[in-house]
Scaffold this motif. Structure first.
Motif: not given
Length: 236
Positions: A46-48, A53-59
């Motif tokens: 789900r996190l992937v 989908e552009g909803r989470l940025d893990f940078s």
């Protein structure tokens, strides 16, 4: 402590991912404590999806994993580093230098334990720690014992844990018998804790959350933490 009951594994995974995603949105440079095993795979999926989908940025996110098998290099398919690369790290925009696990192949395991404990503290501690629970109540690889281990340490795995993990190996003889794990004290330093459990863990979970606090049921110590959310399935 909040206990949230959901219908099934899919709902559990979706809710856990929402809570982890909210942590990332709230604090983009957060430290996530991560777990391995079958329970969190759906959460990582789900996190992937959210990232794609552009909803989470893990940078900017930093990660620290609970544990690693002793004797396995990170490129071994049975290592937890390999597991995390496969299910999460390589599929989102996490910077590899920001992903941390104990080095199970370190020549000096005691020194590696000291290094990893210091590393976690140098990052400022864990903002949100994801946990599963073993059938004997273990969290991380903290097995039932006479005391709660305070810091990162090596542990001899119990026969029940070896049996449970053998499904991931070709032969039970291939399952490592030792691991490096965060101590119970290390886990309790996290600002927030999120524990996920399938229906098959309901019995031990009830004992851990409502019984007496004892190192014979390591997860029972979570009763003492100020901010714990538990998500449990009604069915598999």
């Amino acid at each position: 402590m909040r206990v949230l009951e959901v219908s099934n594994y899919e709902e559990m995974s979706a809710l856990a991912a929402e809570l982890i995603g909210a942590q990332v949105l709230l604090k983009p440079r957060c430290v996530l404590g991560l777990a391995t095993g079958s329970s969190p795979i759906g959460t990582y999926e789900r996190l992937v999806e959210a990232h794609r989908e552009g909803r989470l940025d893990f940078s900017q996110v930093r990660t620290v994993n609970l544990d690693e098998y002793c004797g396995l290099r990170g490129d071994d398919p049975n290592s937890y580093r390999f597991f995390m690369d496969h299910h999460l790290f390589s599929r989102v925009n996490l910077q590899r230098e920001n992903t941390h696990l104990p080095n199970g192949a370190a020549p000096d395991l005691e020194e590696e334990c000291h290094r990893y404990e210091a590393l976690i503290q140098s990052l400022g501690g864990v903002d949100l720690q994801l946990l599963g629970i073993g059938r004997n109540g273990h969290i991380g690889f903290n097995e039932p014992s006479d005391s709660f281990p305070p810091v990162v340490h090596t542990v001899q795995l119990t026969e029940s844990t070896i049996q449970a993990n053998s499904r991931l190996f070709e032969r039970i003889e291939d399952v490592p018998t030792q691991a490096i794990t965060m101590g119970v004290g290390t886990i309790l330093k996290a600002e927030r804790i999120l524990l996920i459990a399938g229906a098959d863990k309901r019995y031990i979970l009830e004992e851990a959350l409502t019984g007496r606090v004892t190192p014979q049921v390591p997860a029972s110590v979570l009763q003492l933490h100020r901010d714990v959310t538990v998500i449990v399935c009604r069915e598999e």
